[in-house]
Design a protein around this motif. Structure first.
Motif, mmCIF file in Angstrom:
data_model
loop_
_atom_site.group_PDB
_atom_site.id
_atom_site.type_symbol
_atom_site.label_atom_id
_atom_site.label_comp_id
_atom_site.label_asym_id
_atom_site.label_seq_id
_atom_site.Cartn_x
_atom_site.Cartn_y
_atom_site.Cartn_z
ATOM 1 N N TRP A 1 1.030 -1.655 -0.147
ATOM 2 C CA TRP A 1 0.237 -0.026 0.341
ATOM 3 C C TRP A 1 1.147 1.090 0.177
ATOM 4 N N ILE B 1 -1.218 -1.014 -4.056
ATOM 5 C CA ILE B 1 -2.401 -0.582 -3.529
ATOM 6 C C ILE B 1 -1.918 0.645 -3.088
ATOM 7 N N ASP C 1 -3.989 5.545 -3.583
ATOM 8 C CA ASP C 1 -5.697 6.073 -2.961
ATOM 9 C C ASP C 1 -5.126 7.350 -3.977
ATOM 10 N N LEU D 1 -7.371 2.754 -4.301
ATOM 11 C CA LEU D 1 -8.353 2.633 -3.461
ATOM 12 C C LEU D 1 -9.750 3.824 -4.074
ATOM 13 N N THR E 1 -11.883 1.446 -5.985
ATOM 14 C CA THR E 1 -11.706 0.133 -4.623
ATOM 15 C C THR E 1 -13.944 0.989 -4.530
ATOM 16 N N THR F 1 -12.283 0.128 2.847
ATOM 17 C CA THR F 1 -12.214 -0.225 1.661
ATOM 18 C C THR F 1 -10.507 -0.919 1.550
ATOM 19 N N LEU F 2 -9.656 -1.496 2.782
ATOM 20 C CA LEU F 2 -8.831 -1.906 2.063
ATOM 21 C C LEU F 2 -8.767 -3.094 2.036
ATOM 22 N N GLU G 1 -10.781 -4.130 -1.386
ATOM 23 C CA GLU G 1 -10.220 -4.553 -1.666
ATOM 24 C C GLU G 1 -9.371 -5.847 -1.986
#
Lengths: 511, 363
Positions: free
Chosen positions: B149, B170, B172, B202, B205, B336-337, B340
């Motif tokens: 991330w 990952i 955002d 994200l 997502t 959200t994570l 995912e």
């Protein structure tokens, strides 16, 4: 055509791997009963909460008691609060409940079905449910005939062009082969086989669905999935509960009909079947039927050698005294109904020649659990013989419920200067490995029925083949009853069942 | 799984990275594995170490360690992992590397057994920040997928050795200061990938529930034809979150075979029809409203004030107006994570959507 529209909606691509259900109306016969309250409505609410229901859906409860839509919704809300796996959100419940209505009628009153037809047409117009109807027979089985007959007479069994009509039939699918055939004929007087969904909720459980993935998506297992490597298989379904208010039904049925004919033979089929030609419903069900046809029939004296029936006597469950089966309310004090059955079953085909499948199911056993245990053959007693160490066989356990998962027992050397071998376990838990809650079986099955996917539902020939096998056992039991063994509530069943498996030089697994 | 959390720590409290945050037991970087071994030896039998993924969090925000550890704890509760939290400050004048170990334990089921995930926290100051690939390579649980991330802007040039190891990257995009440049890096990563690495934005997502709900509005036989008659679109996004709206529009465009137009804020259909869109900046969530106009029909999806639900509204002449409440998913970053991580597979529609909106991002 609504179905066509759903399949070609380009916005759906990549969002979900399954076909979205069509807009439809679900009519539940027996809407005030236990199944509706405990399973169906919570499942529908959870589907709504996951956004999995079609945008246009109606639920109509059909039952005899007089009540308004509002009272019906309030009762369902209470049930959903109690039994839903997700806590109820007021806003979402309100939205879901707005699609629920109640239709009062006796099951045998034709006018009630005519009214229902009019109501469904109105709902189609008001909610856009496109004339698609799913009828769920959640009423008591003795009402099936009259419901199906009235559905046929009122024309509700026939869908308009571009729409569909389906029926979900809850078990028991008859009480023996003739009655199952009678029920199947009855259903098929009104609905084609392709419209018929016979529900066996075990097949909706994630672990049951995972059996095929485990076997056919992992090269390490399938090569060993045969008589060369497997010694025997144990399939167990145990529960501490007694008859719990079902005595009227259970005393006529017993464990063999109640559990083995459907759930446990289905698990056996999934364990023993050959790889299907495809993942479509009929390819899978064809292979399951082949397993049922390969079961070595148990008849006459063989039944008393290979099948143990038992009945619980008084004892203790979780430290509390519980009564004997014959002392339960509404049970015949001289009942010979089995509350426990253990069977040694053989699948007479190339793959499984010489590999017994031991099946046991019982009430008032110490623990609740359903599992399939694959016991692999022992290693040749050569290498570690001199050390005096006994080596436990490898066992692959597929836990169906609770705590769904898979474990593998193997041998490992204990740390230290001497050679000591101990069994160790590799354990996979659904709950801890995947970060999402496992849906209830009824959620998956309702969604499948709405989507027209019958894979997880039993086909007519599956049901009838299973009855054929079970009926032969019952026929032998009818000749005498002195083989009925008694076991204390809270024990793991009668000693005779232990002897059955000892012949295979094994013991029942401890759950 | 029970959410009860127990921090398995034998010491800690000293040598911490900020006044309020306790990252665990300080350890020498070369002895991390050994110290982790001691940690498990000293724990009781009810705790089981488990790991299904390597989950690495990289941040350059010195204030976010506490919040990031909270997120790791939430992730570990659902996806047992080896977590590595790296706080890098490449601009620090003094070069220094420090490490701490800790564990997150969650009750498994109804019993007393706890499933524990390890966390290794690094602070890399100055030149030490360049040791990032080595830090990552030397502390992974072998044979487990690597999820990284990346909570910062992507640097250039990218360290191919590091990115080559990542199975799931990952990020955002809604937090980027320079989205046009950052998206071009993502496009490069996507087009040059030969390893099967999965790119997870994200912000994309978060849009899943929007896309799911919007798709549902067009399932109906009467609504479906409207997709070929879309005339204009209107979105409400938070100030500075225009890319969120563009990602959603990119998805619609990729599904409906639209191309970006040379005109400002519009797409062009396969048969040459212009479809203008408006993205209004309105304080609130990243995206709060999507309106799709198709002739006299209007399809609206609006996020409720609580953020928990959508209200979908369909107005089409000749039919009854419909209104439906739908789940909107959770807004917290940990949720959200988790969404995912629970969803396997790649995001082919993301890259397609990205291609379509890149010309629009800089405008």
């Amino acid at each position: 055509m609504p179905t066509e529209a759903l399949r070609t909606n380009p916005l759906r691509e990549g969002l979900t791997s399954r076909t979205m259900p069509d807009p439809c109306t679900l009519v539940i016969f027996g809407a005030t009963g236990d199944l509706t309250h405990r399973k169906l409505i919570p499942a529908l609410y959870n589907l709504a909460a996951d956004g999995a229901l079609p945008p246009a859906i109606s639920v109509v409860g059909f039952a005899r008691r007089d009540k308004s839509d509002e009272v019906f919704r309030t009762e369902l809300e209470e049930a959903a609060r109690k039994f839903s796996r997700q806590s109820l959100n007021d806003e979402l419940w309100k939205s879901f409940a707005s699609c629920v209505s109640y239709h009062r009628s006796e099951f045998d009153k034709f006018e009630g079905y005519q009214d229902l037809a009019r109501k469904l047409d109105e709902l189609d117009a008001a909610r856009g449910t496109c004339g698609n109807r799913l009828f769920y027979l959640a009423a008591s089985p003795d009402q099936f005939e009259v419901i199906l007959e009235n559905l046929r007479k009122s024309g509700l069994n026939k869908a308009r062009e571009g729409s569909w009509a389906r029926v979900i039939v809850e078990k028991p699918f008859g009480t023996d082969l003739p009655s199952a055939r009678g029920l199947n004929d009855l259903v098929q007087n009104a609905f084609e086989e392709s419209q018929t969904y016979r529900i066996d909720h075990y097949l909706g459980k994630e672990t049951a669905q995972n059996i095929m993935v485990l076997r056919f998506a992992n090269s390490i297992f399938e090569g060993m999935w045969n008589s060369r490597y497997i010694d025997h298989v144990q399939i167990t379904a145990s529960e501490p509960l007694g008859v719990e208010g079902r005595a009227g039904y259970y005393d006529k049925s017993g464990a063999l009909r109640d559990m083995v004919q459907n759930h446990l033979l289905q698990l056996l089929c999934l364990t023993a079947m050959e790889p299907p030609a495809g993942l479509d419903a009929d390819s899978i069900r064809d292979e399951k039927v082949k397993v049922l046809r390969s079961l070595r029939p148990l008849t006459g004296e063989d039944v008393f050698k290979h099948v143990i029936r038992g009945q619980y006597s008084a004892g203790a469950i979780n430290g509390k005294r519980v009564a004997a089966y014959r002392d339960e309310l509404n049970v015949d004090p001289e009942s010979t109904t089995e509350t426990y059955v253990a069977l040694e079953v053989n699948v007479d085909n190339w793959r499984w020649a010489g590999v017994p499948f031991f099946i046991r199911v019982g009430k008032r056993l110490p623990k609740s659990g359903t599992e399939i245990a694959i016991h692999f053959k022992s290693v040749p007693p050569v290498l570690f013989k001199a050390t005096g160490e006994s080596i436990d066989d490898n066992v692959l356990v597929i836990r169906i419920q609770p705590d769904e998962g898979i474990s593998l027992r193997m041998s490992a050397k204990m740390p230290g200067s001497s050679l000591r071998i101990e069994p160790v376990k590799m354990d996979f838990h659904y709950g801890t490995s995947f970060g999402k809650a496992t849906p209830e079986a009824y959620e998956r099955l309702l969604l499948d029925a709405m989507s027209g996917d019958p894979t997880l539902f039993a086909r007519r020939d599956e049901v009838e083949e299973a009855w054929k096998f079970v009926d032969a056992i019952h026929a032998a039991w009818a000749t005498r009853s002195d083989d009925l063994a008694f076991y204390s509530s809270g024990s793991w069943g009668p000693g005779e069942a232990d002897e059955l498996i000892t012949r295979q030089a094994s013991t029942w697994r401890r759950l | 799984m029970n959410s009860s959390l127990a921090k398995l720590q034998l010491g800690g409290g000293c040598n911490s990275v900020s006044d309020s945050f306790d990252p665990g037991i300080p350890v020498e970087i070369g002895k991390i594995e050994k110290e982790l071994g001691h940690l498990w030896e000293s724990s009781d039998d009810t705790k089981t170490r488990a790991s299904l993924i390597n989950f690495i969090v990289y941040t350059e925000d010195t204030e976010s360690l506490s919040a990031d550890t909270e997120v790791i704890s939430a992730v570990a509760g659902k996806h047992a992992c080896r977590a590595i939290l790296i706080m890098a400050n490449p601009l620090a004048p003094v070069s220094e590397a420090k490490a701490w170990i800790s564990a997150h334990c969650h009750l498994a089921g109804k019993g007393e057994r706890q499933i524990c995930s390890e966390q290794i926290t690094f602070r890399l100051d100055g030149d030490s920040a360049h040791a990032l690939p080595n830090i990552v390579f030397s502390h992974l649980d072998s044979d487990l997928p690597l999820c990284l991330w990346w909570k910062a802007e992507f640097p250039e040039p990218l360290d191919e050795k590091l990115w080559g190891w990542v199975d799931r990257l990952i990020f955002d995009s809604s937090t980027w200061k320079n989205p046009a440049h950052q998206f071009s890096i993502i496009r490069h990563l996507s087009s040059s990938d030969t390893t099967g690495r999965v790119l997870c934005d994200l912000d994309w997502t978060r849009l899943h529930s929007w896309r799911f709900a919007l798709a549902g509005m067009f399932d109906h036989a009467s609504a479906f034809p409207c997709l070929s008659g879309v005339e204009s679109l209107h979105l409400k996004c938070a100030p500075g979150k225009r890319t969120t709206g563009l990602l959603l529009l990119g998805w619609l465009a990729s599904r409906l075979n639209w191309k970006p137009s040379d005109e400002v804020d519009s797409f062009i259909t396969a048969d040459g029809k212009m479809i203008p869109f408006v993205i209004n900046a309105v304080p609130g969530p990243n995206l709060s409203l999507v309106s799709i106009h198709c002739g006299e029909a209007l399809f609206e999806l609006e996020l409720s004030e609580s953020g928990d639900f959508f209200e979908s509204r369909i107005h089409a002449p000749g039919t009854r107006d419909t209104r439906q409440i739908l789940p909107a998913g959770r807004g917290k970053i940990a949720d959200t994570l988790l969404a995912e991580l629970s969803r396997s597979g790649r995001h082919p529609l993301y890259t397609k959507s990205l291609e379509l909106i890149l010309p629009l991002i800089g405008k």
